[in-house]
Enzyme design. Sequence first.
Site, PDB file in Angstrom:
ATOM      1  N   HIS A  11       2.881  50.454  24.475  1.00 16.56           N
ATOM      2  CA  HIS A  11       2.781  51.635  23.629  1.00 16.56           C
ATOM      3  C   HIS A  11       4.139  52.102  23.119  1.00 16.56           C
ATOM      4  CE1 HIS A  11       2.327  55.835  22.456  1.00 16.56           C
ATOM      5  NE2 HIS A  11       1.072  55.533  22.190  1.00 16.56           N
ATOM      6  N   HIS A  77      -5.845  52.957  20.745  1.00 16.40           N
ATOM      7  CA  HIS A  77      -4.806  52.102  20.166  1.00 16.40           C
ATOM      8  C   HIS A  77      -5.237  50.640  20.143  1.00 16.40           C
ATOM      9  CE1 HIS A  77      -1.929  55.222  19.625  1.00 16.40           C
ATOM     10  NE2 HIS A  77      -1.754  55.454  20.909  1.00 16.40           N
TER      11      HIS A  77
END
Length: 124
Positions: A11, A77
């Site tokens: 991330h 995501h």
Amino acid sequence: MPKTALILFAHGARDPEWAEPMRRVCACLHEQAPDRRVELAFLEFMKPELRACAESLLAEGFERIVVLPMFIARGGHLKRDLPLLLDELRRCHPQALFELGAAIGEAESVVQAMARHALALVDG
């Protein structure tokens, strides 16, 4: 067999120390398989971003890129953002093969390792 590279995809965070565990995984892979190309890339806040990392590998002649999400589970995501990024890379580089692995935290061996760690913590 196509020339293959692995991208550990994380991330990212504003705090540079956040990436240390991912860097350690990358270093372990380099030690265990020095003949394999392994890079670390990020979704946001940190460099390199996935596209830049993948395009750098393609420029070096890699033809197949395996992307391994360094996420505990498949959330927004991985369900939305990453597929869009990979679709864009595939459109821009149709000669290359991009493969997506499951979130690392979903692998049974990782689940078992987390359980062993939790028990060891409780058992002292």
